[in-house]
Design an enzyme around this catalytic site. Structure first.
Site: not given
Ligand code: 7TS
Length: 399
Positions: A130, A207, A210, A233, A373
Site C-alpha cells: 500500500h 502491515d 487487512q 477497518k 493506493c
Molecule cells: N495498508 C493497507 C494494506 C491498507 O489497506 C490501508 C488502507 C492502509 C495501509 C492505510 O490505512 P489507514 O487506516 O492509515 O488509511 N486501505 C484502504 C483501501 O484499500 N481503501 O481505502 C483505504
C-alpha cells in the site's frame, strides 16, 4: 452472543442487526455495503461505548487527579492491554496507539529508519505494498541514503519467494511487507519472511491493516518486529490504530513526535522520555477512540476470528466462482480455490471501474473503485483502476 451455529457458520442475519447503518436505504433499495476494506461499519456496542465515554467520563488522561481523569486514564490504559492481547503482544509496553496504519508506518520510518538507515542499506518492500508503506519508505530511504527494492509479484498475485531470497541479504536493514494485500487479497507468508529477515540481521515490519480485522493474528508467532493496523477497518472508530513493536526495539528508538505526555522530566535545556508506550504518544491521545477500539476487539473476539476468517474465505470463493463465468472480467490476485482474503478486485474489459461503481451505487451497492493506493501494482497489471467488493456474497449474505 449466539453468532455461530453448531457447524461453526456465522449467524449473518443476527450479526447484521448489530450494524444500524445497514438499515439505510437508497432509492428504495437496502444498502449493500461492500467497501469494508476501505472502512468497515461500526456495531452499536462500539458506538455506545464511545457515547458512554463522552456522557460519563470525558476528561484528559494522565494529567488530572480528579475522578473523571482517573477513570479516563484507567480506561485508556486498559484499552492498550486489550489490543495488546488481541494481537498477541506481551503487554501495553508493546502497543502504541497511533492514528492508524499510515501513522504507524511513518512512526517506524522516521523514528527508526532515519536514525538507523544509511548508504549501502536496503529496505525490501513488495510490489503489492500500500502507498502507506511504499511512499513512506521511498522517502525515508532517500533521505537516509539507503535504497529500496521490491519483491516481485507473480501473475497469480503471489510473492515470488525465490526473488525474496535473492533480495534479502546482509545489506538488508528492513523488510516491510503487507500481511494481506488490499488489492490482490493475497495472504503473504509473513512468518517465512520474518525468518528470512532475521537470518540476515534485518527487521521486519508487517502491515496488518487487512489482516487484523478478519483472522487471528499473533505478532509473536509471526516473529514481527513491528506490526500495524487501523481501527476503522476492524469495526472500530476512525482516527485510531495501533503499532506493535518489540519492547527492546522500542526502548532503543528515539521518539517520533515531541510534546506533552511523552516526557518524563523537562528543563530549559533538555528532556527525558516517558516509559513505553507513552514515549510514542505525544499530546492528548485519542481517548474515546481507544475505548471504542477496545470494544471492537471484544466484539470480534466474541464472534471468533477463526469463524470470521472462514466466512470471508467462503464469500471470496463465492464471488470468484461467479465472476469466472464472464470472459471479459479479470480478477486480480490468487484464483478461485486458493486461500485468500475476503476482497476481490476486478476489471471489466472496456468498462472503467468508476462506471462499475457508479452503476452499483445506483443499486445501493457500495464498492470502492480506483487503484486502492497500490498504483504501481495496478500499473504492473496494466490496469488504471479496479472495482473492489470486500466480503461480497449473495443478497443479504454480506456483512
Ligand atoms: N495498508 C493497507 C494494506 C491498507 O489497506 C490501508 C488502507 C492502509 C495501509 C492505510 O490505512 P489507514 O487506516 O492509515 O488509511 N486501505 C484502504 C483501501 O484499500 N481503501 O481505502 C483505504
Amino acid at each position: 452472543m449466539a453468532t455461530t451455529g453448531s457447524d461453526g457458520q456465522l449467524d449473518v442475519a443476527e450479526l447484521r442487526e448489530d450494524f444500524p447503518i445497514l438499515e439505510r436505504e437508497f432509492g428504495g433499495e437496502q444498502l449493500v455495503y461492500l467497501d469494508n476494506a476501505a472502512t468497515a461499519q461500526t456495531p452499536d456496542r462500539v458506538i455506545d461505548a464511545i457515547a458512554e465515554y463522552y456522557r460519563e467520563t470525558n476528561a484528559n488522561v494522565h494529567r488530572g487527579l480528579h475522578q473523571l481523569s482517573q477513570e479516563a486514564s484507567l480506561a485508556y490504559e486498559e484499552a492498550h492491554d486489550r489490543l495488546a492481547e488481541f494481537i498477541g503482544a506481551d503487554g501495553r509496553e508493546e502497543l502504541i496507539f497511533t492514528a492508524g496504519t499510515t501513522e504507524s508506518e511513518n512512526l517506524v520510518a522516521y523514528a527508526w529508519g532515519l536514525n538507523e538507515l544509511g548508504p549501502g542499506d536496503t529496505v525490501v518492500l513488495t510490489e503489492m505494498e500500500h502507498h502507506a508503506s511504499l511512499v513512506t519508505w521511498q522517502q525515508i530511504a532517500e533521505r537516509a541514503g539507503a535504497s529500496v527494492e521490491y519483491i516481485r509479484v507473480t501473475e497469480d498475485g503471489y510473492l515470488d519467494m525465490d526473488h525474496a531470497k535473492e533480495l534479502i541479504g546482509p545489506e538488508t536493514a528492513m523488510v516491510s511487507v503487507v500481511h494481506v494485500s488490499n488489492t490482490l487479497g493475497t495472504i503473504n507468508p509473513v512468518e517465512e519472511l520474518a525468518e528470512l529477515a532475521h537470518d540476515n540481521g534485518a527487521h521486519i515490519f508487517v502491515d496488518g491493516a487487512q489482516a487484523v480485522p478478519n483472522r487471528p493474528v499473533d505478532v509473536e508467532e509471526i516473529g514481527a518486529d513491528f506490526y500495524a493496523f487501523s481501527g476503522h477497518k476492524m469495526v472500530g472508530p476512525t482516527g485510531i490504530g495501533g503499532l506493535y513493536g518489540r519492547e527492546a526495539l522500542l526502548e532503543e528508538m528515539s521518539p517520533f513526535k515531541y510534546g506533552g505526555e511523552m516526557i518524563s522530566r523537562v528543563s530549559f535545556e533538555d528532556a527525558t522520555w516517558n516509559e513505553l508506550p507513552w514515549k510514542f504518544e505525544a499530546g492528548t491521545p485519542p481517548i474515546a477512540q481507544a475505548i471504542g477500539l477496545a470494544e471492537a476487539a471484544e466484539y470480534l473476539d466474541e464472534i471468533g476470528l477463526a469463524a470470521i476468517e472462514r466466512h470471508e474465505r467462503e464469500l471470496a470463493q463465492y464471488a470468484l466462482t461467479e465472476l469466472k463465468r464472464f470472459d471479459d472480467i479479470r480478477v486480480l490476485g490468487p484464483p478461485a480455490g486458493d486461500p485468500r482474503g475476503g476482497l476481490v478486485a476486478f476489471d471489466i474489459e472496456g468498462v472503467h471501474a468508476h462506471d462499475v461503481s457508479e452503476i452499483l451505487n445506483g443499486l445501493a451497492v457500495a464498492v470502492r473503485a480506483g487503484h486502492h493506493c497500490t498504483q504501481p501494482l495496478h500499473d504492473k497489471f496494466g490496469s488504471t483502476a479496479t472495482a473492489r467488493p470486500d466480503r461480497p456474497g449473495g443478497a443479504g449474505r454480506h456483512l
